[in-house]
Motif scaffolding. Sequence first.
Motif, PDB file in Angstrom:
ATOM      1  N   THR A 161       0.839  -1.201   0.000  1.00 45.97           N
ATOM      2  CA  THR A 161       0.000   0.000   0.000  1.00 45.97           C
ATOM      3  C   THR A 161       0.872   1.249   0.000  1.00 45.97           C
ATOM      4  O   THR A 161       1.936   1.290   0.619  1.00 45.97           O
ATOM      5  CB  THR A 161      -0.934   0.038   1.220  1.00 45.97           C
ATOM      6  OG1 THR A 161      -0.168  -0.033   2.416  1.00 45.97           O
ATOM      7  CG2 THR A 161      -1.929  -1.103   1.174  1.00 45.97           C
ATOM      8  N   VAL A 162       0.388   2.263  -0.729  1.00 50.77           N
ATOM      9  CA  VAL A 162       1.100   3.530  -0.847  1.00 50.77           C
ATOM     10  C   VAL A 162       0.112   4.669  -0.591  1.00 50.77           C
ATOM     11  O   VAL A 162      -0.985   4.679  -1.150  1.00 50.77           O
ATOM     12  CB  VAL A 162       1.712   3.707  -2.254  1.00 50.77           C
ATOM     13  CG1 VAL A 162       2.530   4.985  -2.321  1.00 50.77           C
ATOM     14  CG2 VAL A 162       2.560   2.512  -2.624  1.00 50.77           C
ATOM     15  N   PRO A 163       0.483   5.632   0.256  1.00 52.60           N
ATOM     16  CA  PRO A 163      -0.392   6.803   0.430  1.00 52.60           C
ATOM     17  C   PRO A 163      -0.321   7.721  -0.785  1.00 52.60           C
ATOM     18  O   PRO A 163       0.674   7.734  -1.512  1.00 52.60           O
ATOM     19  CB  PRO A 163       0.179   7.488   1.674  1.00 52.60           C
ATOM     20  CG  PRO A 163       1.602   7.058   1.736  1.00 52.60           C
ATOM     21  CD  PRO A 163       1.659   5.679   1.140  1.00 52.60           C
ATOM     22  N   ILE A 164      -1.377   8.479  -0.984  1.00 54.20           N
ATOM     23  CA  ILE A 164      -1.420   9.460  -2.065  1.00 54.20           C
ATOM     24  C   ILE A 164      -0.878  10.775  -1.524  1.00 54.20           C
ATOM     25  O   ILE A 164      -1.318  11.262  -0.479  1.00 54.20           O
ATOM     26  CB  ILE A 164      -2.854   9.646  -2.575  1.00 54.20           C
ATOM     27  CG1 ILE A 164      -3.439   8.304  -3.015  1.00 54.20           C
ATOM     28  CG2 ILE A 164      -2.893  10.647  -3.725  1.00 54.20           C
ATOM     29  CD1 ILE A 164      -4.943   8.317  -3.155  1.00 54.20           C
ATOM     30  N   GLY A 165       0.087  11.349  -2.224  1.00 52.15           N
ATOM     31  CA  GLY A 165       0.675  12.609  -1.790  1.00 52.15           C
ATOM     32  C   GLY A 165       0.192  13.771  -2.629  1.00 52.15           C
ATOM     33  O   GLY A 165      -0.261  13.602  -3.758  1.00 52.15           O
ATOM     34  N   LYS A 166       0.285  14.977  -2.066  1.00 50.37           N
ATOM     35  CA  LYS A 166      -0.093  16.192  -2.783  1.00 50.37           C
ATOM     36  C   LYS A 166       0.912  17.273  -2.424  1.00 50.37           C
ATOM     37  O   LYS A 166       1.175  17.517  -1.252  1.00 50.37           O
ATOM     38  CB  LYS A 166      -1.512  16.624  -2.400  1.00 50.37           C
ATOM     39  CG  LYS A 166      -2.003  17.846  -3.166  1.00 50.37           C
ATOM     40  CD  LYS A 166      -3.473  18.089  -2.935  1.00 50.37           C
ATOM     41  CE  LYS A 166      -3.770  18.583  -1.550  1.00 50.37           C
ATOM     42  NZ  LYS A 166      -5.164  19.101  -1.421  1.00 50.37           N
ATOM     43  N   ASN A 212       5.617  -3.967   4.317  1.00 51.23           N
ATOM     44  CA  ASN A 212       4.375  -4.629   4.709  1.00 51.23           C
ATOM     45  C   ASN A 212       3.577  -4.970   3.456  1.00 51.23           C
ATOM     46  O   ASN A 212       2.636  -4.282   3.087  1.00 51.23           O
ATOM     47  CB  ASN A 212       3.575  -3.720   5.638  1.00 51.23           C
ATOM     48  CG  ASN A 212       2.342  -4.407   6.205  1.00 51.23           C
ATOM     49  OD1 ASN A 212       2.243  -5.624   6.205  1.00 51.23           O
ATOM     50  ND2 ASN A 212       1.388  -3.605   6.667  1.00 51.23           N
ATOM     51  N   PHE A 213       3.973  -6.040   2.782  1.00 50.16           N
ATOM     52  CA  PHE A 213       3.333  -6.395   1.512  1.00 50.16           C
ATOM     53  C   PHE A 213       1.992  -7.071   1.747  1.00 50.16           C
ATOM     54  O   PHE A 213       1.715  -7.602   2.822  1.00 50.16           O
ATOM     55  CB  PHE A 213       4.251  -7.298   0.685  1.00 50.16           C
ATOM     56  CG  PHE A 213       4.511  -8.640   1.297  1.00 50.16           C
ATOM     57  CD1 PHE A 213       3.718  -9.741   0.986  1.00 50.16           C
ATOM     58  CD2 PHE A 213       5.563  -8.824   2.195  1.00 50.16           C
ATOM     59  CE1 PHE A 213       3.947 -10.971   1.541  1.00 50.16           C
ATOM     60  CE2 PHE A 213       5.806 -10.059   2.769  1.00 50.16           C
ATOM     61  CZ  PHE A 213       4.990 -11.137   2.448  1.00 50.16           C
ATOM     62  N   ASP A 214       1.163  -7.051   0.714  1.00 54.37           N
ATOM     63  CA  ASP A 214      -0.158  -7.672   0.776  1.00 54.37           C
ATOM     64  C   ASP A 214      -0.052  -9.118   0.286  1.00 54.37           C
ATOM     65  O   ASP A 214       0.253  -9.373  -0.874  1.00 54.37           O
ATOM     66  CB  ASP A 214      -1.156  -6.887  -0.083  1.00 54.37           C
ATOM     67  CG  ASP A 214      -2.572  -7.427   0.051  1.00 54.37           C
ATOM     68  OD1 ASP A 214      -2.942  -8.306  -0.757  1.00 54.37           O
ATOM     69  OD2 ASP A 214      -3.298  -6.999   0.954  1.00 54.37           O
ATOM     70  N   ILE A 232      13.317  -3.996  -2.011  1.00 48.01           N
ATOM     71  CA  ILE A 232      12.330  -3.094  -2.616  1.00 48.01           C
ATOM     72  C   ILE A 232      12.136  -1.850  -1.765  1.00 48.01           C
ATOM     73  O   ILE A 232      12.086  -0.724  -2.283  1.00 48.01           O
ATOM     74  CB  ILE A 232      10.993  -3.826  -2.840  1.00 48.01           C
ATOM     75  CG1 ILE A 232      11.159  -4.867  -3.967  1.00 48.01           C
ATOM     76  CG2 ILE A 232       9.877  -2.843  -3.193  1.00 48.01           C
ATOM     77  CD1 ILE A 232       9.937  -5.713  -4.229  1.00 48.01           C
ATOM     78  N   GLU A 233      12.064  -2.027  -0.448  1.00 45.56           N
ATOM     79  CA  GLU A 233      11.912  -0.860   0.415  1.00 45.56           C
ATOM     80  C   GLU A 233      13.120   0.063   0.286  1.00 45.56           C
ATOM     81  O   GLU A 233      12.985   1.285   0.180  1.00 45.56           O
ATOM     82  CB  GLU A 233      11.741  -1.288   1.867  1.00 45.56           C
ATOM     83  CG  GLU A 233      11.545  -0.100   2.801  1.00 45.56           C
ATOM     84  CD  GLU A 233      11.194  -0.515   4.213  1.00 45.56           C
ATOM     85  OE1 GLU A 233      10.553   0.294   4.911  1.00 45.56           O
ATOM     86  OE2 GLU A 233      11.564  -1.631   4.621  1.00 45.56           O
ATOM     87  N   SER A 234      14.318  -0.525   0.274  1.00 46.00           N
ATOM     88  CA  SER A 234      15.524   0.289   0.137  1.00 46.00           C
ATOM     89  C   SER A 234      15.549   1.008  -1.207  1.00 46.00           C
ATOM     90  O   SER A 234      15.908   2.181  -1.295  1.00 46.00           O
ATOM     91  CB  SER A 234      16.765  -0.598   0.279  1.00 46.00           C
ATOM     92  OG  SER A 234      17.939   0.153   0.078  1.00 46.00           O
ATOM     93  N   TYR A 235      15.121   0.307  -2.264  1.00 44.48           N
ATOM     94  CA  TYR A 235      15.132   0.907  -3.605  1.00 44.48           C
ATOM     95  C   TYR A 235      14.245   2.142  -3.646  1.00 44.48           C
ATOM     96  O   TYR A 235      14.666   3.219  -4.093  1.00 44.48           O
ATOM     97  CB  TYR A 235      14.681  -0.112  -4.645  1.00 44.48           C
ATOM     98  CG  TYR A 235      14.601   0.470  -6.025  1.00 44.48           C
ATOM     99  CD1 TYR A 235      15.737   0.583  -6.820  1.00 44.48           C
ATOM    100  CD2 TYR A 235      13.400   0.948  -6.533  1.00 44.48           C
ATOM    101  CE1 TYR A 235      15.679   1.139  -8.087  1.00 44.48           C
ATOM    102  CE2 TYR A 235      13.327   1.509  -7.797  1.00 44.48           C
ATOM    103  CZ  TYR A 235      14.470   1.605  -8.570  1.00 44.48           C
ATOM    104  OH  TYR A 235      14.406   2.162  -9.814  1.00 44.48           O
ATOM    105  N   PHE A 236      13.001   2.002  -3.196  1.00 42.73           N
ATOM    106  CA  PHE A 236      12.070   3.121  -3.282  1.00 42.73           C
ATOM    107  C   PHE A 236      12.467   4.263  -2.343  1.00 42.73           C
ATOM    108  O   PHE A 236      12.401   5.430  -2.712  1.00 42.73           O
ATOM    109  CB  PHE A 236      10.650   2.662  -2.980  1.00 42.73           C
ATOM    110  CG  PHE A 236       9.949   2.056  -4.160  1.00 42.73           C
ATOM    111  CD1 PHE A 236       9.429   2.851  -5.161  1.00 42.73           C
ATOM    112  CD2 PHE A 236       9.833   0.691  -4.290  1.00 42.73           C
ATOM    113  CE1 PHE A 236       8.798   2.300  -6.266  1.00 42.73           C
ATOM    114  CE2 PHE A 236       9.206   0.125  -5.383  1.00 42.73           C
ATOM    115  CZ  PHE A 236       8.680   0.925  -6.373  1.00 42.73           C
ATOM    116  N   ASN A 237      12.874   3.922  -1.140  1.00 46.58           N
ATOM    117  CA  ASN A 237      13.187   4.968  -0.161  1.00 46.58           C
ATOM    118  C   ASN A 237      14.466   5.721  -0.491  1.00 46.58           C
ATOM    119  O   ASN A 237      14.602   6.903  -0.150  1.00 46.58           O
ATOM    120  CB  ASN A 237      13.296   4.366   1.237  1.00 46.58           C
ATOM    121  CG  ASN A 237      11.931   3.975   1.795  1.00 46.58           C
ATOM    122  OD1 ASN A 237      10.906   4.366   1.265  1.00 46.58           O
ATOM    123  ND2 ASN A 237      11.924   3.187   2.856  1.00 46.58           N
TER     124      ASN A 237
END
Length: 580
Positions: A161-166, A212-214, A232-237
């Motif tokens: 899950t990913v939050p939507i940012g603005k 925290n994958f689904d 994957i977490e390290s890549y994105f962060n």
Amino acid sequence: MKITQNLGGFDMVLGLSQTTINYQFFKLHQRNLIRKKWLVGVGNVLNPDQGEKPFHLEGSDDSIQGKIAQWVSNQSQIAKAKSNKKWAEIGELIEKGKALGLNLDYAWDAIINAPTIEIIKNNSGLLYFNLIFSSGKLYYLPEETSEVKIFDLKGLIYSFTVPIGKIKITKDQMLLHADDHLNEIIRESGLQESDFRIESLFLNFQNANISNFDKSRSQFPAETTLPLQVAIESYFNRMLQSSDSPYVLGYGITRPEIKSEKALFQPTSLDFSTSFSQKKIATNQVDGQFSAFNFMMMLQGRSPEKDARVGILPNSLIELGKDTTATIDGVFAMDRERFDEYLHSLDSYLVELFSSQKDVTVDGGAFKLVNGNWVMKARHHAKRIDDTIDTTYTLTRKQIQNQNLGILVEYEFQVGIVIDINALIWTVKEISLSTAGTYTYKEVKEKGKVGKFSFLIKNGKEGKFDLQPNLESPKIAFNEDPNLLHGSFWDVFLEILSFIFLWPIKIAEGIVNQIAVDLGSNSAVIQNKKLESLRKLNVLNQSNQVILPLGKTYTYKNLRYFEKETLIAYDISYAIVIEK
């Protein structure tokens, strides 16, 4: 004011289908704005020694692949030395790896398909993000003296899950993900940073709990769980932390102040939410095709109420789509109360037409609400010697109706004329004619008939409302049998009757003709400012409200009124569509 839930308390909402958002990701991936190839080696991120800073391999593909191969080989030698308890050799090999920049924690050499998102039921602030691997390898080092574990990634799916940012951005930043067509639209839009706020809506990986994958959506062997989570977490962060996020859901442009009547439906604030739907087309079942990502807008500086239900729509707007033969891109909806502002502008246009006629006055200068209907009364008083002619023009706006090509707004046009004839040889006599009259005589050759001003509001190009008129002039007849009149009085009345057709009825005919001229063609010279603002009204144009990355100009169709939901809505499509 009690919150109306039809649009979650907002004035206007553009609901884009989940499949449309995923198509945008597909196009971004196709143009490599979402990276297809993950070729990277990362070190000093899992258990770095004090003072060691994270790093990643740089260089050409061949260079990075060569260093990954060296790292794998070096770790194999370390593991072998450990097995043989050659502690000094282990130390030498570790230092060698550091000296060559091979002290990696993990590495990717993989190809990913276009990622997809899924809208979550009962959660309007998060989306599922599905990372789908086409082929490749993940290299992972469990601990400093072990061999590198290599995992085949072909066909694996990692979902989280990913939050939507603005975030507020500049016009130039918005151009980052635009194709040539959209780039031109934005550059020529006349946007001024001082007049508009531009916000980017994106997937906020930095605040996502990526590890925290689904489990229900992810597809990979159990032994790859920890390596995938960590890598994957390290890549994105880390890899995306300092770059402009390529996973843009869209851009919203709002105007803090409304400076012109032409900005009738221009938003002054933008928010977002999601609407989950389980509905599917029976002949073409696609998960999430009726779920929607909502761009939620307020008008004229208004703010949504502070309420726990704000932003929560009772159903996805996509379910209101008229064209169910295929997946539609979206549905735009406007609260009926806001649409009434358009109808009141149309009322004002008609008021101005009557007021501009010589010696005609409009009661109160506007339409008034009478027994649930909007009614305008205009009056004209004329005098001929001692005789008077009083004419009342009444326009009644009927309830809007759905038509095949749009929404019909119809006005009934009634005319009533009262003539008082006053001469020394007679007592005052009153004669009346109206659109309800049934008696004919002389110049009055037909029974009375209520006139009609019908305006079909259609979808125009790029979101404009087009007005298509259908006009019927009123006809008047006597309310009482004129054959009961006789003598010299009748001769005087016939002269007055000719005067009626030269003035009061000519006014009605002139107004009908003026509307026909105003709306007859695009080349007509429009004198009325109210009508000009209506004809130029841009309800949803990509240059002033919502822009998708790589999006083309929308096609609009099927404008209609939903009485139960109190909404005005139309479907949106990218393809060129012939209106049905």
